[in-house]
Enzyme design. Sequence first.
Site, PDB file in Angstrom:
ATOM      1  N   SER A 118       0.839  -1.197   0.000  1.00  0.00           N
ATOM      2  CA  SER A 118       0.000   0.000   0.000  1.00  0.00           C
ATOM      3  C   SER A 118       0.879   1.254   0.000  1.00  0.00           C
ATOM      4  CB  SER A 118      -0.946  -0.052   1.207  1.00  0.00           C
ATOM      5  OG  SER A 118      -1.931   0.947   1.142  1.00  0.00           O
TER       6      SER A 118
ATOM      7  N   HIS B 287      -7.201  -5.934   0.495  1.00  0.00           N
ATOM      8  CA  HIS B 287      -6.071  -5.005   0.577  1.00  0.00           C
ATOM      9  C   HIS B 287      -5.258  -5.369   1.807  1.00  0.00           C
ATOM     10  CE1 HIS B 287      -3.931  -1.341  -0.352  1.00  0.00           C
ATOM     11  NE2 HIS B 287      -4.050  -0.934   0.905  1.00  0.00           N
TER      12      HIS B 287
ATOM     13  N   ASP C 230      -9.085  -6.574  -3.989  1.00  0.00           N
ATOM     14  CA  ASP C 230      -8.545  -5.334  -3.430  1.00  0.00           C
ATOM     15  C   ASP C 230      -9.266  -4.146  -4.060  1.00  0.00           C
ATOM     16  OD1 ASP C 230      -7.092  -3.130  -2.582  1.00  0.00           O
ATOM     17  OD2 ASP C 230      -5.149  -4.108  -2.812  1.00  0.00           O
TER      18      ASP C 230
END
Length: 479
Positions: free
Chosen positions: A41, A162, A128
């Site tokens: 991320s 995610h 995600d």
Amino acid sequence: MKNRFARIGAAASLVFAAACQATPLPQLQIDPAEVSVSGLSSGGFMAVQMHVAYSATFKRGAGIVAGGPYYCAEGSIVNATGRCMTHASTIPVSSLVSTTNSWATSGLIDPVSNLTNSKVYLYSGTSDNTVKQAVMNDLKTYYQSFVPAANLFYKNTIASGHAMITDDYGSSCATTASPYINDCDFDLAGEILKQLHGTLNPRNNGTLSGTFTEFDQTAFISGHGMATTGWVYVPQSCSTGAVCKLHVVFHGCQQNTALVGQQYVRNTGYNRWADTNNMVVLYPQTSTQATNSCWDWWGYDNANYAKKSGPQMAAVRAMMTTLGSGSAPSGLPAPTGVGTSGATASSMVIGWGSVSGASGYNVYRGGSKVNASLIAGTSYTDTGLAAGTTYSWTVKAVDGGGVEGPSSAAATGTTTGAPPAATCTTASNYAHVAANRAHVQGGYALANGSNQNMGLWNLFVTTTLKMTGTNFYVIGTCP
């Protein structure tokens, strides 16, 4: 709102206390040809930045989980949360490639020619919805301008949310929630490291040989969204003279140790591979003062965030320099016959046998050197100790060039007198973990030392921990 600010203030106090207990980064022997980086991320974007800006350093390449192209946000939070995450608008990949080339020509980042020999591993989960696969597709296109197709691998077929994914730890695979570590029956850390470093020895699925060290980040940077402490895992082989690889890992937003404890540092799978492959793993940390606890990949801290001069970038690079500043072992053997004697309420005499060829000795208590100058003889009186307390010492011989040999076997001793009164702390399990009185395992908080189960790791379960020794806590109360 008042309670929220109170929690923030308490967290800041805990971070300060942790910084006071932190130690300097170890100085090891790192092979400059075996250095790599990865991240998730915001950490994925940061890993791209480090890889591209410091391409002469990260010769082995980068692993990117749910990140995006270099300089994707172009200094704009609107771009960051829009095109670079949801792909709500087109990412100008060709323009970003041009910027990369221009900055390299100007010396703001390393020459892009370095990227030709590095490798890249990309990962994106089909579930995600935080950083869409279209963003990762654009990252692949970006890298194709610099990295040969044979050096690039893209995994995008697992229905994960995610998160950093593992084969045996975390939430269900499609989850997108704290701690953002999901069990998808896939060893992503291992696949990243094998792509970047080539064939590796099998991972260690048992007790690790090395040590986790919480180190002082303020030696490299103060503020700028960085925590006061970071973490590093050092296999035993790397602490006893082996020339080792280095892998830098960037956590994602809301994933620093202040918010998820040591879960990302200990449970994402990197250390098991590092332990059997002479690989040090560096885990820099953001602070809760950073926007959403993210790494700076859109300019919330500094306009030069993506260049070598970016404060966070330069700080991490400085950490790496310190890690790799160790010298080869002296070749002297470890001292033998180490023992303790002459105990008082505040001191202990440590003695050992002489080592042929040694110019002096250093004494370590609990891993920290206690003598200010080199010891010429074969004994040392350690002072400033607590009464009625057991300590452990090791000794290293030092050659004429000032290089230390290996550690001796440990010798323990107990000072005289009554031990200090036990101290108790009552706090939430979340706060205990943040203050390093406890650690997390399977969603539960366990007391350091005793490993007693304190219940769920959250802000709502409160436990009283009694400290009965160095980093040893039991559930109980004080008189």
